[in-house]
Design a protein around this motif. Structure first.
Motif, PDB file in Angstrom:
ATOM      1  N   VAL A 269      33.971  71.020  30.485  1.00  9.06           N
ATOM      2  CA  VAL A 269      34.375  69.807  31.210  1.00  9.06           C
ATOM      3  C   VAL A 269      33.243  69.334  32.110  1.00  9.06           C
ATOM      4  CG1 VAL A 269      35.861  68.991  33.087  1.00  9.06           C
ATOM      5  CG2 VAL A 269      36.865  70.167  31.130  1.00  9.06           C
ATOM      6  N   SER A 270      32.681  70.256  32.887  1.00  6.46           N
ATOM      7  CA  SER A 270      31.599  69.910  33.804  1.00  6.46           C
ATOM      8  C   SER A 270      30.385  69.385  33.040  1.00  6.46           C
ATOM      9  CB  SER A 270      31.219  71.129  34.636  1.00  6.46           C
ATOM     10  OG  SER A 270      30.140  70.849  35.488  1.00  6.46           O
ATOM     11  N   LYS A 271      30.062  70.007  31.918  1.00  5.65           N
ATOM     12  CA  LYS A 271      28.906  69.570  31.128  1.00  5.65           C
ATOM     13  C   LYS A 271      29.108  68.145  30.625  1.00  5.65           C
ATOM     14  CE  LYS A 271      26.357  70.518  26.870  1.00  5.65           C
ATOM     15  NZ  LYS A 271      26.530  69.142  26.341  1.00  5.65           N
ATOM     16  N   ILE A 272      30.296  67.848  30.098  1.00 10.46           N
ATOM     17  CA  ILE A 272      30.560  66.504  29.579  1.00 10.46           C
ATOM     18  C   ILE A 272      30.456  65.466  30.681  1.00 10.46           C
ATOM     19  CG2 ILE A 272      32.362  65.024  28.605  1.00 10.46           C
ATOM     20  CD1 ILE A 272      33.292  67.468  26.979  1.00 10.46           C
ATOM     21  N   ILE A 273      31.050  65.757  31.830  1.00  6.16           N
ATOM     22  CA  ILE A 273      31.013  64.806  32.946  1.00  6.16           C
ATOM     23  C   ILE A 273      29.577  64.597  33.422  1.00  6.16           C
ATOM     24  CG2 ILE A 273      31.717  64.450  35.338  1.00  6.16           C
ATOM     25  CD1 ILE A 273      33.921  63.951  33.313  1.00  6.16           C
ATOM     26  N   THR A 274      28.810  65.674  33.514  1.00  9.83           N
ATOM     27  CA  THR A 274      27.414  65.558  33.924  1.00  9.83           C
ATOM     28  C   THR A 274      26.615  64.745  32.921  1.00  9.83           C
ATOM     29  OG1 THR A 274      27.524  67.691  35.058  1.00  9.83           O
ATOM     30  CG2 THR A 274      25.334  66.862  34.518  1.00  9.83           C
ATOM     31  N   ASP A 275      26.866  64.961  31.631  1.00  7.81           N
ATOM     32  CA  ASP A 275      26.164  64.190  30.587  1.00  7.81           C
ATOM     33  C   ASP A 275      26.469  62.697  30.695  1.00  7.81           C
ATOM     34  OD1 ASP A 275      25.083  66.512  29.609  1.00  7.81           O
ATOM     35  OD2 ASP A 275      26.421  66.685  27.890  1.00  7.81           O
ATOM     36  N   HIS A 276      27.609  62.362  31.260  1.00  5.21           N
ATOM     37  CA  HIS A 276      27.981  60.958  31.456  1.00  5.21           C
ATOM     38  C   HIS A 276      27.357  60.353  32.720  1.00  5.21           C
ATOM     39  CE1 HIS A 276      31.026  61.498  28.325  1.00  5.21           C
ATOM     40  NE2 HIS A 276      31.297  60.204  28.399  1.00  5.21           N
ATOM     41  N   GLY A 277      26.663  61.159  33.517  1.00  6.03           N
ATOM     42  CA  GLY A 277      26.189  60.670  34.808  1.00  6.03           C
ATOM     43  C   GLY A 277      27.348  60.385  35.743  1.00  6.03           C
ATOM     44  N   ALA A 278      28.434  61.131  35.577  1.00  2.47           N
ATOM     45  CA  ALA A 278      29.635  60.944  36.385  1.00  2.47           C
ATOM     46  C   ALA A 278      29.800  62.142  37.314  1.00  2.47           C
ATOM     47  CB  ALA A 278      30.850  60.755  35.482  1.00  2.47           C
ATOM     48  N   TRP A 279      30.992  62.296  37.888  1.00  2.00           N
ATOM     49  CA  TRP A 279      31.206  63.320  38.916  1.00  2.00           C
ATOM     50  C   TRP A 279      32.605  63.892  38.764  1.00  2.00           C
ATOM     51  CZ3 TRP A 279      28.106  65.748  42.206  1.00  2.00           C
ATOM     52  CH2 TRP A 279      28.658  66.427  43.295  1.00  2.00           C
ATOM     53  N   ILE A 280      32.751  65.200  38.995  1.00  2.00           N
ATOM     54  CA  ILE A 280      34.068  65.824  39.026  1.00  2.00           C
ATOM     55  C   ILE A 280      34.167  66.690  40.267  1.00  2.00           C
ATOM     56  CG2 ILE A 280      33.340  67.777  37.575  1.00  2.00           C
ATOM     57  CD1 ILE A 280      36.238  67.712  36.411  1.00  2.00           C
ATOM     58  N   ALA A 281      35.313  66.645  40.914  1.00  2.00           N
ATOM     59  CA  ALA A 281      35.532  67.417  42.135  1.00  2.00           C
ATOM     60  C   ALA A 281      36.892  68.096  42.052  1.00  2.00           C
ATOM     61  CB  ALA A 281      35.467  66.508  43.363  1.00  2.00           C
ATOM     62  N   LEU A 282      37.050  69.158  42.815  1.00  2.00           N
ATOM     63  CA  LEU A 282      38.266  69.963  42.792  1.00  2.00           C
ATOM     64  C   LEU A 282      38.769  70.189  44.208  1.00  2.00           C
ATOM     65  CD1 LEU A 282      40.360  72.033  41.665  1.00  2.00           C
ATOM     66  CD2 LEU A 282      38.516  73.733  41.741  1.00  2.00           C
ATOM     67  N   GLU A 283      40.061  70.048  44.375  1.00  2.00           N
ATOM     68  CA  GLU A 283      40.726  70.412  45.627  1.00  2.00           C
ATOM     69  C   GLU A 283      41.960  71.217  45.260  1.00  2.00           C
ATOM     70  OE1 GLU A 283      43.364  68.241  49.120  1.00  2.00           O
ATOM     71  OE2 GLU A 283      41.860  67.077  48.025  1.00  2.00           O
ATOM     72  N   SER A 284      42.129  72.403  45.832  1.00  2.00           N
ATOM     73  CA  SER A 284      43.246  73.244  45.427  1.00  2.00           C
ATOM     74  C   SER A 284      43.793  74.054  46.587  1.00  2.00           C
ATOM     75  CB  SER A 284      42.813  74.191  44.292  1.00  2.00           C
ATOM     76  OG  SER A 284      43.906  74.943  43.812  1.00  2.00           O
ATOM     77  N   ARG A 285      45.081  74.126  46.628  1.00  2.00           N
ATOM     78  CA  ARG A 285      45.823  75.008  47.530  1.00  2.00           C
ATOM     79  C   ARG A 285      47.164  75.282  46.857  1.00  2.00           C
ATOM     80  NH1 ARG A 285      49.559  71.580  49.626  1.00  2.00           N
ATOM     81  NH2 ARG A 285      48.951  69.403  49.998  1.00  2.00           N
ATOM     82  N   PRO A 286      47.887  76.308  47.283  1.00  3.25           N
ATOM     83  CA  PRO A 286      49.187  76.578  46.662  1.00  3.25           C
ATOM     84  C   PRO A 286      50.089  75.348  46.718  1.00  3.25           C
ATOM     85  CG  PRO A 286      48.534  78.436  48.020  1.00  3.25           C
ATOM     86  CD  PRO A 286      47.521  77.344  48.272  1.00  3.25           C
ATOM     87  N   GLY A 287      50.595  74.951  45.564  1.00  3.60           N
ATOM     88  CA  GLY A 287      51.480  73.796  45.492  1.00  3.60           C
ATOM     89  C   GLY A 287      50.781  72.489  45.185  1.00  3.60           C
ATOM     90  N   ARG A 288      49.448  72.473  45.176  1.00  9.14           N
ATOM     91  CA  ARG A 288      48.755  71.219  44.873  1.00  9.14           C
ATOM     92  C   ARG A 288      47.315  71.499  44.433  1.00  9.14           C
ATOM     93  NH1 ARG A 288      45.649  67.018  47.477  1.00  9.14           N
ATOM     94  NH2 ARG A 288      46.167  64.976  46.578  1.00  9.14           N
ATOM     95  N   THR A 289      47.024  71.177  43.189  1.00  9.18           N
ATOM     96  CA  THR A 289      45.661  71.250  42.670  1.00  9.18           C
ATOM     97  C   THR A 289      45.308  69.888  42.089  1.00  9.18           C
ATOM     98  OG1 THR A 289      45.758  73.622  42.181  1.00  9.18           O
ATOM     99  CG2 THR A 289      44.148  72.323  40.949  1.00  9.18           C
ATOM    100  N   VAL A 290      44.148  69.370  42.473  1.00 12.39           N
ATOM    101  CA  VAL A 290      43.733  68.041  42.019  1.00 12.39           C
ATOM    102  C   VAL A 290      42.300  68.117  41.485  1.00 12.39           C
ATOM    103  CG1 VAL A 290      43.398  65.620  42.616  1.00 12.39           C
ATOM    104  CG2 VAL A 290      45.159  66.948  43.787  1.00 12.39           C
ATOM    105  N   PHE A 291      42.122  67.706  40.235  1.00 11.78           N
ATOM    106  CA  PHE A 291      40.792  67.468  39.685  1.00 11.78           C
ATOM    107  C   PHE A 291      40.570  65.953  39.712  1.00 11.78           C
ATOM    108  CE2 PHE A 291      41.529  71.658  37.976  1.00 11.78           C
ATOM    109  CZ  PHE A 291      40.272  72.243  37.977  1.00 11.78           C
ATOM    110  N   ARG A 292      39.476  65.540  40.332  1.00 14.91           N
ATOM    111  CA  ARG A 292      39.158  64.115  40.443  1.00 14.91           C
ATOM    112  C   ARG A 292      37.885  63.824  39.659  1.00 14.91           C
ATOM    113  NH1 ARG A 292      38.673  60.563  46.042  1.00 14.91           N
ATOM    114  NH2 ARG A 292      37.713  58.717  45.157  1.00 14.91           N
ATOM    115  N   ILE A 293      37.987  62.886  38.728  1.00 17.48           N
ATOM    116  CA  ILE A 293      36.848  62.458  37.905  1.00 17.48           C
ATOM    117  C   ILE A 293      36.446  61.066  38.342  1.00 17.48           C
ATOM    118  CG2 ILE A 293      36.047  62.001  35.565  1.00 17.48           C
ATOM    119  CD1 ILE A 293      38.349  63.855  34.612  1.00 17.48           C
ATOM    120  N   SER A 294      35.175  60.882  38.654  1.00 15.96           N
ATOM    121  CA  SER A 294      34.661  59.581  39.103  1.00 15.96           C
ATOM    122  C   SER A 294      33.720  59.039  38.035  1.00 15.96           C
ATOM    123  CB  SER A 294      33.936  59.726  40.440  1.00 15.96           C
ATOM    124  OG  SER A 294      34.778  60.324  41.408  1.00 15.96           O
ATOM    125  N   LEU A 295      34.010  57.804  37.576  1.00 18.20           N
ATOM    126  CA  LEU A 295      33.319  57.248  36.417  1.00 18.20           C
ATOM    127  C   LEU A 295      32.681  55.900  36.753  1.00 18.20           C
ATOM    128  CD1 LEU A 295      36.164  57.919  33.829  1.00 18.20           C
ATOM    129  CD2 LEU A 295      34.045  59.240  34.051  1.00 18.20           C
TER     130      LEU A 295
END
Length: 385
Positions: free
Chosen positions: A356-382
């Motif tokens: 996932v990280s490789k594909i996003i990087t190849d796009h010149g885009a960004w991925i970030a992660l925020e996680s705690r019990p009860g809520r995990t969010v992957f954010r993709i910026s394009l």
């Protein structure tokens, strides 16, 4: 109010001051301090800076004197993460000394690029000017840690390269083994047929793993085109709803006004499908959570760091968030989940999020992660098309 004050730090320079700004009066040992040091006045403006601070921040004291350390003029050359505003506020409230480890200084250069340096910030009361704060920067030994991280990534890439070369050779005999097991199973009793079926299933699993390794080693550029990201998300949502996500609530939350993104549609499907599948599996393993939310929205403030090709930094305004209410990712893994061979699952390959990280990087885009019990969010910026 405008006055003309001679600074002891700069004996040959008369400093024009406005709004009551007065440079700090420093003693003869100021230049001998073994650490980068800055003095800020009560308004957060730079009142003094030693030679080591100039070198560390790549900023001239003469040009920065009187400017707020995190004001609009300095932001062109320096960004501090997290902001020192809370430290300065607490110093004004009367604290004598405060420390903050792991502060990142994003330092611009003349070519439009930037470099990151990390330091522990030590703040204390400054004798001059009144209400001022002296800040000492203890640079972290980030170079060693970075080098170790790079070495680990290099080793991982080498291992993947070796696995990629072997994948094709391994697949050929596996196909024979699987075919032979299927033929043998046709002539066995039901009890023994289970063992033949196990051979077939495990052979198929190994082939899928090798396919994943080969995809990770693929260096071809993504086929970029204008893509409606909601078409991608709907394709992922429907696939999940009739497969691995059956029994879960997969909720769309889209901004229909978003313009097309500049992406490879098939690769973006692969990324989102991987993230949704991970979320569904985490919920299933823990028996906690019921909902995966697919969200899209616009955020015009997000840009990549400036480069020579894009001096303003690449704009990434189109946002996709994949959120679940499962158990969360262990804190010990959060900083490494995108590295190859890191997995929180028993028998996990550790290649899914690395891909996932490789594909996003190849796009010149960004991925970030925020996680705690009860809520995990992957954010993709394009980027926009």
């Amino acid at each position: 109010m405008t006055s003309r004050v001679r600074s002891e730090m700069l004996p040959d320079l008369e400093v024009e001051t406005a709004g009551g700004f007065i440079p700090a009066e420093v003693g003869p040992n100021w230049s001998a301090l073994p650490l980068p040091a800055i003095i800020l006045d009560a308004q957060g403006r730079i009142a003094a800076m030693n030679d080591l601070a100039e070198a560390f921040l790549n900023i001239s004291c003469r040009s920065s004197l009187g400017h707020a350390l995190e004001g609009p003029e300095m932001l062109k050359r320096l960004r501090i993460v997290p902001s020192l505003g809370s430290i300065l506020e607490r110093m004004r409230e009367g604290h004598e000394a405060l420390n903050h480890a792991g502060v990142r200084f994003e330092i611009g250069d003349r070519s439009g690029g930037h470099s990151d340096r990390v330091a522990t910030v030590h703040a204390g009361q400054a004798p001059s000017p009144e209400g001022g704060t002296v800040i000492l920067l203890a640079p972290s030994d980030g170079g060693g840690r970075l080098g170790q991280g790079q070495a680990a990534r290099s080793a991982a890439r080498s291992a993947i390269g070796m696995a990629e070369m072997l994948a094709h050779e391994i697949k050929n005999p596996l196909a024979g083994i699987r075919g032979a097991a299927q033929l043998i199973g046709m002539n066995l009793e039901a009890e023994d047929r289970d063992l033949a079926d196990l051979i077939v299933a495990e052979s198929r699993r190994i082939v899928e793993l090798l396919d994943q390794v080969e995809r990770f080693g693929d260096t071809s550029a993504p086929r970029l085109a204008a893509v409606n990201i909601h078409d991608v998300l709907e394709r992922v949502r429907r696939s999940a709803a009739v497969g691995f996500g059956r029994g879960l609530r997969i909720v769309p939350d889209y901004d229909p006004s978003l313009p097309p993104a500049l992406v490879d549609s098939d690769q973006l499907v692969q990324v989102c499908l991987n993230l949704v599948k991970n979320a569904a599996e985490a919920i299933g393993r823990a028996g906690q959570g019921t909902t995966i939310r697919l969200r899209s929205f616009y955020d015009g403030t997000l840009r990549l760091a400036p480069t020579e090709a894009e001096p303003q930094g690449r704009s990434l305004p189109l946002q996709i968030e994949i959120e679940d209410d499962g158990p969360g990712i262990p804190e010990s893994l959060i900083g490494a989940v995108f590295e190859p061979f890191v997995s929180g699952r028993e028998n996990g390959t550790g290649l899914g999020l690395a891909l996932v990280s490789k594909i996003i990087t190849d796009h010149g885009a960004w991925i970030a992660l925020e996680s705690r019990p009860g809520r995990t969010v992957f954010r993709i910026s394009l980027p926009k098309a």
